[in-house]
Design an enzyme around this catalytic site. Structure first.
Site, PDB file in Angstrom:
ATOM      1  N   GLU A  86       0.856  -1.202   0.000  1.00 38.09           N
ATOM      2  CA  GLU A  86       0.000   0.000   0.000  1.00 38.09           C
ATOM      3  C   GLU A  86       0.883   1.241   0.000  1.00 38.09           C
ATOM      4  O   GLU A  86       1.980   1.252   0.555  1.00 38.09           O
ATOM      5  CB  GLU A  86      -0.946  -0.006   1.203  1.00 38.09           C
ATOM      6  CG  GLU A  86      -0.283  -0.203   2.572  1.00 38.09           C
ATOM      7  CD  GLU A  86       0.272   1.062   3.178  1.00 38.09           C
ATOM      8  OE1 GLU A  86      -0.102   2.162   2.708  1.00 38.09           O
ATOM      9  OE2 GLU A  86       1.087   0.959   4.105  1.00 38.09           O
ATOM     10  N   LYS A 118       8.243  -0.613  -1.588  1.00 35.64           N
ATOM     11  CA  LYS A 118       7.487   0.064  -0.526  1.00 35.64           C
ATOM     12  C   LYS A 118       8.439   0.714   0.489  1.00 35.64           C
ATOM     13  O   LYS A 118       8.284   1.894   0.840  1.00 35.64           O
ATOM     14  CB  LYS A 118       6.567  -0.947   0.167  1.00 35.64           C
ATOM     15  CG  LYS A 118       5.983  -0.493   1.488  1.00 35.64           C
ATOM     16  CD  LYS A 118       5.094   0.712   1.353  1.00 35.64           C
ATOM     17  CE  LYS A 118       4.484   1.074   2.698  1.00 35.64           C
ATOM     18  NZ  LYS A 118       3.649   2.264   2.638  1.00 35.64           N
ATOM     19  N   CYS A 153       4.597   4.737   9.336  1.00 32.06           N
ATOM     20  CA  CYS A 153       5.383   4.154   8.242  1.00 32.06           C
ATOM     21  C   CYS A 153       6.826   4.615   8.159  1.00 32.06           C
ATOM     22  O   CYS A 153       7.739   3.794   8.087  1.00 32.06           O
ATOM     23  CB  CYS A 153       4.696   4.448   6.900  1.00 32.06           C
ATOM     24  SG  CYS A 153       3.121   3.601   6.713  1.00 32.06           S
TER      25      CYS A 153
END
Length: 464
Positions: free
Chosen positions: A158, A217, A273
């Site tokens: 994501e 990512k 994150c």
């Protein structure tokens, strides 16, 4: 009809799966989680997370082709595609503590899929994981399944930014789908490509190998965080030389090779994150015997911590080198605007330090509850306890309440409602102790206008 199961009803699994249901009415999407309270919240009128546009999507499809349940086993049995979207926190103890991702939830979910599945499945990594995690998942699935059932692994990381998650999902810059470079892998990849291309242009759905997808990512978040730490490092030079960091950022951003995004100086980045993914990259580099690479990425986090402490020291120094018994109004506790997420928020570091200096802190955030604030400030490692927080911290219902009687006002989150055209800063000035100080940690205020009112203004990246 295609059946999709998403294991994990958190910040990633909930919105990501809800958007699939919203865009594909002939696809049944079931989001499962063992946390009954969280599932109850998804099935209520008050969703467990705040994200602009999320309520409209969930409420329009819930009960039609979007379902929330704690019956994990049945959802696995019914599904054709299974997204694994569980938490991968940083390890707090053992090997790699403080850097490596804890993959316990990933392994538990994978083992459950292998034990429960009665037909072949496509299993999709959605959680942020270290490179080559898919290989571990594949080993577990194959070791715990019978010969009549086939499991194919895909990586589909994501790229959501909290506060803009719905637009990131409906109009993404790109969607990555990684697979094993085998005929079976390509076939599984096509199944997921066919889902996404229902609303996303084909050219934005990028296919690649598993390991490239997993690493992309981590790399993307590391590069974005690097830009923030770079401009924050320059903000320190600006304050020392008289340069203006906004002007420097604008000048650099007009270079087409650089661009303007993520060149906004601030008190520091936060969220679930950036720091986690960079430290994951640091640990990966160390495990691959690349110490220079590890040190390079570690410096991004070091600069972020330095920026937070530098801003905090500036507050104390400006307030005549003591904040003991002084009321400090802290506007914003979320790590950024348009989200209620407080993970790794700069406000936590700020509050911890000011509590140790015996300040009284009045906090207001439009989306963060008093319960969450107290929980964050009493977490292990923060350096405070419940008794100390109760004594030194007050959570207010408005910015005006927080600022009443305050010696200083600190902008910690760039909420729109804190901007000059939203708050009456004359009213705030009149209610504060004099001299009244403002510390703008997000570069959202007009310093000259505030000085005309009578404020003493201190701004990140500016000497005056």
């Amino acid at each position: 009809m295609v059946n999709i199961c998403c294991i994990g009803a958190g910040y990633v699994g909930g919105p990501s799966s809800a958007v699939i249901a919203y865009q594909c009415h002939d696809v049944n999407v079931t989001i499962v989680d063992l946390n009954q309270a969280r599932i109850d919240a998804w099935n209520s009128d008050k969703l467990p997370i705040y994200e602009p546009g999320l309520e409209e999507i969930v409420f329009s499809r819930r009960g039609k082709n979007l379902f929330f349940s704690t019956d994990v086993d049945q959802a696995i049995i019914d599904a054709d595609l299974i997204f694994v979207s569980v938490n991968t926190p940083t390890k707090k103890s053992g090997m790699g503590a403080g850097m490596a991702a804890d993959l316990a939830y990933i392994e538990t979910a994978t083992r459950r899929i292998a034990q429960v599945a009665t037909t072949s499945k496509v299993v999709i990594e959605k959680s942020t994981v270290p490179c080559r995690t898919a290989q571990s998942m594949r080993t577990i699935l194959e070791a715990n399944s019978n010969k009549d059932i086939r499991f194919d692994i895909l990586s589909n990381p994501e790229f959501l930014a909290e506060g803009t998650a719905i637009s990131d999902l409906t109009k993404p810059d790109r969607v990555l789908i990684g697979c094993l470079q085998t005929p079976e892998g390509f076939a599984a990849q096509k199944k997921l490509v066919d889902i996404y291309t229902r609303w996303i242009p084909q050219e934005r759905v990028i296919t690649m190998n598993l390991w490239s997808s997993e690493l992309s990512k981590l790399a993307a978040n590391a590069l974005l965080a690097q830009r923030i730490s770079s401009i924050n490092a320059l903000s320190a030079i600006c304050e020392a030389t008289g340069a203006d960091v906004d002007e420097v950022a604008y000048a650099c951003g007009t270079d087409s090779r650089i661009g303007p995004k993520f060149l906004k100086a601030s008190v520091g980045f936060g969220g679930s994150c950036f720091q986690k993914d960079i430290l994951n990259l640091v640990y990966l580099s160390e495990q691959l015997f690349l110490p220079e690479v590890a040190a390079y990425w570690k410096s991004v986090v070091t600069m972020n911590e330095y920026q937070k402490m530098r801003f905090t020291h500036r507050i104390v120094r400006t307030l005549f080198n003591t904040v003991t018994h002084k009321r400090i109004a802290l506007l914003g506790f979320a790590f950024k605007k348009d989200t209620g997420d407080t993970r790794e928020s700069a406000a936590i570091t700020l509050c911890s330090y000011l509590i140790q200096e015996h300040a009284h802190i009045a906090i207001y955030d439009p989306k963060v509850s008093a319960k969450q604030i107290k929980m964050d400030l009493t977490e292990p490692g923060v350096g405070t306890n419940e008794e100390t927080v109760d004594k030194h911290v007050e959570v207010c219902e408005s910015a005006y309440e927080a600022c009443a009687g305050a010696d200083a006002l600190v902008i910690c989150t760039e909420w729109d409602e804190f901007k000059m055209n939203q708050l009456d800063y004359q009213k705030i000035f009149d209610s504060m102790q004099k001299p009244a100080f403002i510390f703008d940690g997000r570069l959202i205020l007009d310093g000259p206008k505030l000085r005309e009112i009578g404020f003493r203004v201190e701004t990140i990246g500016k000497s005056v």
